[in-house]
Design a protein around this motif. Structure first.
Motif, PDB file in Angstrom:
ATOM      1  N   LEU A   2       2.997  -6.642   2.768  1.00 27.95           N
ATOM      2  CA  LEU A   2       1.701  -7.275   2.644  1.00 27.95           C
ATOM      3  C   LEU A   2       2.040  -8.574   3.090  1.00 27.95           C
ATOM      4  N   PHE A   3       0.871  -8.600   4.349  1.00 26.38           N
ATOM      5  CA  PHE A   3       0.853  -9.922   5.416  1.00 26.38           C
ATOM      6  C   PHE A   3      -0.327  -9.668   6.403  1.00 26.38           C
ATOM      7  N   PHE A   4      -0.822 -10.608   6.409  1.00 27.04           N
ATOM      8  CA  PHE A   4      -2.042 -11.333   6.779  1.00 27.04           C
ATOM      9  C   PHE A   4      -1.778 -12.051   7.897  1.00 27.04           C
ATOM     10  N   PHE A   5      -2.433 -11.588   8.997  1.00 30.49           N
ATOM     11  CA  PHE A   5      -1.849 -12.772  10.516  1.00 30.49           C
ATOM     12  C   PHE A   5      -3.480 -13.624  11.252  1.00 30.49           C
ATOM     13  N   PHE A   6      -3.406 -14.852  11.037  1.00 29.38           N
ATOM     14  CA  PHE A   6      -4.451 -15.551  11.032  1.00 29.38           C
ATOM     15  C   PHE A   6      -4.509 -16.063  12.744  1.00 29.38           C
ATOM     16  N   SER A 209      -2.474 -18.488  15.251  1.00 32.76           N
ATOM     17  CA  SER A 209      -1.749 -18.801  14.552  1.00 32.76           C
ATOM     18  C   SER A 209      -1.331 -17.698  13.577  1.00 32.76           C
ATOM     19  N   LEU A 210      -0.432 -17.313  12.796  1.00 33.80           N
ATOM     20  CA  LEU A 210      -0.462 -16.413  11.579  1.00 33.80           C
ATOM     21  C   LEU A 210       0.303 -16.362  10.656  1.00 33.80           C
ATOM     22  N   GLY A 211       0.241 -15.439   9.992  1.00 31.40           N
ATOM     23  CA  GLY A 211       1.372 -15.803   8.408  1.00 31.40           C
ATOM     24  C   GLY A 211       1.740 -15.444   8.308  1.00 31.40           C
ATOM     25  N   PHE A 212       3.408 -16.514   7.852  1.00 37.45           N
ATOM     26  CA  PHE A 212       4.311 -16.068   7.860  1.00 37.45           C
ATOM     27  C   PHE A 212       5.079 -17.344   7.376  1.00 37.45           C
ATOM     28  N   TYR A 214       6.252 -13.928   4.684  1.00 33.81           N
ATOM     29  CA  TYR A 214       5.916 -13.716   3.163  1.00 33.81           C
ATOM     30  C   TYR A 214       7.234 -12.683   2.978  1.00 33.81           C
ATOM     31  N   ASN A 215       6.728 -12.480   1.700  1.00 29.62           N
ATOM     32  CA  ASN A 215       7.831 -11.374   1.422  1.00 29.62           C
ATOM     33  C   ASN A 215       7.218 -10.789   1.094  1.00 29.62           C
ATOM     34  N   GLU A 216       7.625  -9.364   0.106  1.00 32.22           N
ATOM     35  CA  GLU A 216       7.150  -7.860  -0.045  1.00 32.22           C
ATOM     36  C   GLU A 216       5.872  -7.796  -0.984  1.00 32.22           C
ATOM     37  N   LYS A 217       5.560  -9.408  -2.059  1.00 29.32           N
ATOM     38  CA  LYS A 217       4.090  -9.251  -1.858  1.00 29.32           C
ATOM     39  C   LYS A 217       3.554 -10.065  -1.239  1.00 29.32           C
ATOM     40  N   GLU A 218       3.562 -11.444  -0.478  1.00 27.10           N
ATOM     41  CA  GLU A 218       2.684 -12.082  -0.437  1.00 27.10           C
ATOM     42  C   GLU A 218       3.228 -12.680   0.737  1.00 27.10           C
ATOM     43  N   THR A 219       1.869 -13.357   1.514  1.00 25.82           N
ATOM     44  CA  THR A 219       2.028 -14.322   2.751  1.00 25.82           C
ATOM     45  C   THR A 219       2.991 -15.972   2.116  1.00 25.82           C
ATOM     46  N   MET A 220       3.908 -16.587   2.174  1.00 27.77           N
ATOM     47  CA  MET A 220       3.875 -17.859   1.980  1.00 27.77           C
ATOM     48  C   MET A 220       3.335 -18.838   2.375  1.00 27.77           C
ATOM     49  N   GLY A 221       3.280 -18.389   3.796  1.00 27.96           N
ATOM     50  CA  GLY A 221       2.631 -19.381   4.800  1.00 27.96           C
ATOM     51  C   GLY A 221       2.266 -19.162   5.460  1.00 27.96           C
ATOM     52  N   TRP A 222       1.855 -19.865   6.683  1.00 23.60           N
ATOM     53  CA  TRP A 222       1.728 -19.833   8.753  1.00 23.60           C
ATOM     54  C   TRP A 222       2.442 -20.570   9.380  1.00 23.60           C
TER      55      TRP A 222
END
Length: 290
Positions: A2-6, A209-212, A214-222
């Motif tokens: 699960l990851f999100f790009f910003f 910026s991009l979401g990074f 991340y682990n298998e459950k959530e994004t941990m930073g950017w």
């Protein structure tokens, strides 16, 4: 994962076209710049591996995750945690990198602790990001990192898209930049940084910026990375980003032909709220302004 790009790439551009053995960045009609394959690429092939130019952990992770390789650091694990700012942790392996702790303590932590408590309470990822950016300008790249000149050059070349940012974001950048400069002395030697430069930097963060990590459950930073930020969005992408110990990689989601544009998705297409095209368009316009 699960990851999100910003990040927003349709209207951003680098000053110079860059190329590696797998792809080339070039102009795309109506979209600015994009990445195109230089050869046929097979499914799951690695297209790009990059250690982000600057990465920052969300506040909820910065006390239990290594700031360099992003591995988990539990309370009973060996490693090092800055006792002054309480916002910087190194795992046992990264703690051994000569000069890394001193790099943090000598500039970032020192300035962070001079900021009023109210400003460094709650979410501090933007604050810590700017401190690392200024540290690279003043002290050079951190030990074990890349070349500071390359990172700063890439940041300078990124477009900030200030003319298309939302009024709310523009006002926020003005307020935050002015408040930051009130308490933190900005560089004035070889490289001069002004309040206007900070405002532009915040726009670049919003746009690139991009979401990074991340682990298998959530994004941990950017993070900001001049190379990865050049991949355009598609709701049917042919590439995806994966996270490694301190680096990100772009991999082929399917077989890709030579000269085909390489794209990723800026949203998690598996989420139910993005099932319909209309909802995706609304989110992309609201978040990335396209």
């Amino acid at each position: 994962c699960l990851f999100f790009f910003f990040f927003f790439s349709h209207r951003r551009a680098l000053c110079l076209t860059h190329m590696n053995k797998n792809y080339q960045v070039k102009e795309v009609a109506g979209k600015g710049k994009g990445c195109f394959s230089l050869l046929d690429i097979s499914e799951n092939d690695t297209i790009l591996v990059s250690m982000p130019d600057i990465s920052v952990l969300f506040t909820s992770f910065c006390g239990n995750t290594c700031a360099r390789c992003f591995s988990s650091v539990l309370n009973n694990s060996r490693g090092w945690k800055c006792s002054s700012c309480d916002r910087y942790v190194l795992c046992e392996k990264c703690e051994m990198i000569k000069g890394l702790k001193e790099y943090h303590e000598g500039y970032e932590c020192n300035l962070f602790c001079k900021i009023p408590l109210a400003m460094r309470s709650g979410d501090t990822d933007y604050l810590r990001f700017v401190l690392r950016y200024l540290a690279i300008i003043v002290k050079g790249a951190p030990p074990g990192g890349g070349k500071c000149e390359a990172a700063i050059d890439k940041f300078n070349c990124l477009c900030d898209n200030a003319s298309i940012q939302s009024p709310e974001h523009i006002q926020w950048t003005k307020n935050f930049a002015a408040l930051f400069a009130k308490y933190i002395p900005l560089p004035k030697d070889q490289i001069v940084v002004t309040v206007d430069d900070l405002e532009s930097l915040f726009h670049k963060i919003k746009s690139n910026s991009l979401g990074f990590p991340y682990n298998e459950k959530e994004t941990m930073g950017w993070c900001l990375d001049g190379k990865a930020s050049m991949f355009n969005h598609s709701c049917s992408p042919n590439c995806y980003i994966s996270s490694g110990p301190g680096f990100l990689s772009v991999k082929a989601k399917r077989n890709i032909l030579k000269d085909e544009e390489l794209t990723i998705s800026y949203i998690d297409l598996l989420l139910p709220e993005f099932k319909f095209t209309k909802d995706r368009r609304e989110h992309l316009m609201d978040t990335y302004r396209f």
